[in-house]
Design an enzyme around this catalytic site. Structure first.
Site, PDB file in Angstrom:
ATOM      1  NE  ARG A 130      -2.605  -0.341   3.629  1.00  0.00           N
ATOM      2  CZ  ARG A 130      -3.076   0.278   4.575  1.00  0.00           C
ATOM      3  NH1 ARG A 130      -4.511   0.536   4.357  1.00  0.00           N
ATOM      4  NH2 ARG A 130      -2.906   0.293   5.857  1.00  0.00           N
ATOM      5  CB  SER A 141       6.884  -6.701   6.930  1.00  0.00           C
ATOM      6  OG  SER A 141       5.949  -5.394   7.086  1.00  0.00           O
ATOM      7  CG  ASP A 192       5.112  -6.356   9.822  1.00  0.00           C
ATOM      8  OD1 ASP A 192       6.011  -6.506  10.660  1.00  0.00           O
ATOM      9  OD2 ASP A 192       4.373  -7.208   9.176  1.00  0.00           O
TER      10      ASP A 192
END
Length: 909
Positions: free
Chosen positions: A530, A594, A648
């Site tokens: 995103r 992440s 994350d």
């Protein structure tokens, strides 16, 4: 001659019309038959319901038969078939391994009438004597063989080998048996003799025996039907509908005991004066009223009473009634079968001298009585078929009815009319009738054989699944080892040697509400990522507003070069700015990355290793912020004036802490798994300074890479690891996260199938495909109360179109065991983490919030509760609240960037 013949024909027709008019109440329209079917369906519902069962006429008795034959049964079994004045003892040899063969030796023994109506102990002593005689003749009296007992009377079963007689039927009246366990009574009689022993494994009704007999030859058979001296049916019902028993998974055979349909008045409008006369003269007035309208024990008597009534009204035999015609039972039901072949023989046997018209009229009476019986039987069968179809949510049902009984077998017109009416009532059911050639005795042996097979298979399945189950002691050990590795990861001396890296994140503070401005956020952790625009507003109306767009990363880019990967990411950022009307803008960016990184400051992250299917070359050992900025420079469309790199888990913690200031732990359980928490600076030896706290990225997915989990890993874990992109790495993650759980389940299913414990040993090509069993299937399978349909649908998607309900139950159990272990392991790791925070602060009790994100945690119906139960059990001094991150770690990255910019501005002032 033609005139005489024509007159005779019209005379015959006149007699037929007279019979039809006389018996108009016996002739049921299709609409009435359909109405009877609907009435019976309502009676079934009453019998299945816990609250209404005590007053229900149709008792819907559980039989504890949970499975039908699958063709792998084998061994030698005794069978005892008791249901009338004669009974059979059999030795049944079942040959499995694909041969599908049964060899039987049997002997028939009589039960004298004085024993049928005498003392119950005498009855079972007689049965034991006959059984001993049979074993003696075969020379097997010294062997203790398993025995299946067909006992064809209404019984209440509490388990497969315990059956309490509700009431005698079929002329039996042995005292002291009703209300007693018939298996116990037989065992007492055998023990009293003392010269042989058997292992009574199962007691069944004759309908169940018929279903199991036919089920051995046709695996689609899920209904048993008896239409003989008496009538009854059984079928495979879903456990979720059987409220009399606990448990809602799988199926169980239900003995409907439909002979009692109407005992509560449900058929009163259809019963005739003749039916009432039959009932009044029976041994059990007011009972088994449906059976008295259908079965062979009463059909001949119905015809006799009709003939008597018509004769007295001078419609037959010139009004002359003989003593034989007036004698109960003299018109045998078998006469109805043969009336077409010899119309006068049966009547002459009653002392009558019938004319051709009398014979024709009698034939018509027999037709009407047997047609009514066939149509009523079709009505109740249609209800069973609709119930099975609805249970399976099938548009069209294909099934087989195993059938036995003298009426169905010997009366061709009865079976033809039954089949024809059934097709009209349920046109959406493709039904095959399969005659039981060996009676219910073979069925008793088959139930015993199935019980043997199921017990052995279940023991083997549980042995395998037990390797995936963890005891409390094992979970405490996982917690202890995790705690040790965390301590080693914080130490400068042992950091390089530990599997748990405890990486400093340089996040020193959470938001205080004064942050404001526009920030970009990039959230990269899987094959889709995103790009976000986050607007942070401070003051009394502080808020965070977000716009975002999702982009995919092609597989070839994930595993291509680093330059290609970061160029693709930058192209997506440029597209997003264009989309937001901010082309060329220069904004601070929070980068949620992440993957395991070594950070020396907030805007630098050295990638240690790729995980989650990424393999882009030229990235490991490099600063990913530099790689991103280089790609931005190559693009030359926009600039980034500051980049904070965030894991994350840290982003999740920051997102949740904005709403709950007590949030000091971040947890991800999705495609991968990881955790972070606020550690005391004086414990973080890799970073200078002793004051305050810093968020530490645990990187616990690698826990076990040095062998810490070897004694908890199964052959299935090793198979998943061996086929992964990085064998030997991320061992803890491979036992917990969404990327691997489906594959663990698939490996278990493959092993079960190879051992003949599942899918009848037949595996589909699709199931052989690595990754085909997606982790989302675990959530779907366990989420719905109607889960068996969901499992069946998934198995069909996997090419397992022949899977059974038993297969579905087992697949669900495998999913539950694998998911439970994952949740418990996650809970044990979290217990080590929160206990460390408590000990760091020298607290007897810690109250802390965990911010959590990830599809597995959010979508699996039981994962979160099992994890929390485990955590509470293993860390009882910690009161932990879980706060779901609704906005993902992207918002957290923007907030961290906002905090960093705020702190930077404060320092410059």
């Amino acid at each position: 001659f033609h005139y005489i013949l024509k007159n005779a024909f019209f005379l015959l027709l006149t007699f037929v019309f007279q019979v039809d008019a006389f018996l108009h109440n016996f002739q049921l329209s299709d609409q009435v038959v359909m109405d009877v079917s609907m009435r019976f369906r309502r009676e079934m519902d009453k019998g299945l319901c816990r609250d209404t069962n005590p007053t229900a006429a149709v008792k819907m008795l559980p039989t504890f038969v949970r499975s039908t034959p699958d063709g792998t049964e084998q061994g030698e079994f005794l069978a005892l078939d008791l249901g009338g004045s004669n009974f059979r003892v059999l030795l049944v040899k079942v040959l499995g391994n694909g041969k599908q063969k049964v060899e039987m030796e049997n002997q028939i023994y009589e039960i004298p009438e004085n024993i049928m109506r005498g003392c119950g102990s005498e009855l079972f002593d007689h049965v034991a004597d006959c059984l001993a005689d049979f074993l003696e003749k075969l020379g097997i009296k010294d062997r203790k063989l398993p025995l299946g007992f067909t006992f064809s009377f209404p019984c209440l079963q509490t388990k497969l080998d315990e059956s309490v007689l509700i009431s005698w039927t079929k002329a039996f009246r042995s005292s002291g048996v009703e209300g007693k366990d018939v298996v116990g009574l037989l065992r007492e009689s055998i023990k009293k003799r003392g010269d042989f022993d058997v292992d009574i494994l199962a007691v069944i009704n004759d309908t169940v025996g018929t279903m199991m007999t036919c089920g051995f030859d046709d695996h689609h058979c899920e209904i048993g039907l008896i239409v003989g001296t008496g009538t009854n049916a059984c079928y495979m019902e879903h456990m979720r509908n059987l409220e009399l028993l606990d448990g809602d998974e799988g199926r169980m055979c239900v003995n409907t005991e439909w002979g009692a349909f109407g005992d509560d008045g449900a058929l009163e409008d259809l019963r005739t004066d003749i039916d009432r006369e039959i009932d009044a003269g029976s041994l059990n007035p007011g009972k088994q009223l449906f059976e008295k309208m259908i079965s062979g024990m009463y059909m001949g008597e119905l015809v006799r009473l009709i003939l008597v009534k018509m004769t007295r009204e001078r419609l037959l035999f010139q009004g002359k009634v003989t003593s034989a015609l007036l004698t109960t039972g003299r018109f045998n039901t078998s006469y109805i079968y043969s009336i077409d072949n010899d119309k006068s023989k049966a009547l002459r046997g009653l002392g009558l001298d019938p004319s051709a018209e009398d014979c024709a009229a009698t034939r018509r009476v027999c037709q009407i009585v047997s047609a009514r019986a066939a149509h009523l039987c079709a009505a109740t069968l249609a209800s069973l078929l609709r119930q099975i179809r609805d249970n399976k949510a099938a548009e069209k049902l294909r099934t087989t009815i195993g059938v036995d009984g003298s009426v169905y077998k010997n009366h061709a017109e009865f079976s033809r009319r039954l089949n024809k009416m059934l097709r009209r009532l349920v046109p959406d059911c493709d039904v095959r009738f399969l005659l039981s050639q060996d009676g219910s005795s073979k069925g008793a042996a088959m139930v015993t054989a199935v019980a043997f097979r199921v017990a052995a298979q279940q023991a083997e399945r549980q042995r395998i699944l037990d390797t995936l189950r963890l005891s409390r002691e094992q979970l405490l050990e996982v917690k202890r080892r995790m705690g040790e590795e965390m301590l080693r990861g914080l130490s400068r001396q042992s950091h390089d040697l530990t599997s748990v890296k405890m990486l400093p994140t340089y996040v020193r503070s959470v938001a205080d509400g004064t942050e404001h401005g526009d920030f970009l956020a990039l959230d990269l952790g899987g094959s889709s990522f995103r790009v976000l625009l986050v607007r942070v507003r401070s003051g009394k109306k502080r808020s965070v507003d977000m716009n975002h767009k999702i982009y995919n990363i092609p597989q070839e880019t994930m595993q291509g070069t680093g330059e290609e990967l970061f160029s693709h990411i930058v192209n997506c950022i440029a597209d997003f700015l264009e989309y937001m009307g901010m082309r060329g803008a220069s904004l601070p960016l929070g980068f949620t990355f992440s993957f395991p990184c070594h950070q020396t400051k907030l805007d630098q992250g050295i990638l240690l290793k790729w995980t989650k299917g990424f393999k882009a070359s030229g990235c490991e050992g490099k600063d990913v912020v530099t790689l991103l900025k280089e790609a931005v420079r190559r693009k030359q469309e926009f600039d980034l004036n500051f980049v904070a790199i965030v894991n994350d888990t840290v982003g999740t913690m920051m997102t949740c802490s904005y709403e709950d200031p007590r949030c000091e732990v971040g947890l991800i359980v999705g495609t991968g798994t990881n955790a972070c928490y606020m550690e005391e600076m004086h414990n973080i030896e890799l970073v200078d300074g002793n004051d305050g706290r810093m968020c530490v990225n645990v990187e616990w997915g690698a826990f076990g890479d040095n062998g810490e989990l070897d004694d908890f890993c199964t052959e299935f874990d090793r198979a998943v690891d061996d086929c992964s992109n990085f064998p030997g790495k991320q061992r803890y993650e491979k036992m917990i996260s969404g990327m691997y759980l489906g594959e663990i389940v698939r490996n278990v299913l493959m092993d079960f199938t190879a051992k003949g414990l599942l899918f009848r040993g037949k595996v589909s090509e699709r199931l052989k495909t690595r990754g085909i069993f997606e982790t989302k299937f675990l959530s779907q399978i366990e989420s719905d109360r109607l889960a068996m349909r969901q499992v069946r649908s998934i198995l069909q998607h996997l090419g397992l179109t022949g899977s059974t309900c038993d297969d579905s139950v087992l697949v669900k159990e495998v999913c539950a065991v694998v998911a439970r272990r994952a949740a418990q392991l996650c809970g044990a790791g979290l217990a080590a983490l929160v206990d460390r925070i408590r000990q760091n602060r020298n607290l007897n009790q810690l109250s802390v919030t965990v911010g959590v994100d990830g599809t597995l945690y959010k979508t699996h119906p039981h994962f979160s509760s099992i994890m929390q139960e485990t955590l509470q059990d293993l860390a009882p001094q910690c009161q932990v609240t879980f706060h779901k991150s609704e906005d993902g770690s992207g918002k957290g990255a923007a907030l961290i960037t906002a905090v960093a910019c705020r702190m930077k501005d404060e320092q410059q002032r």
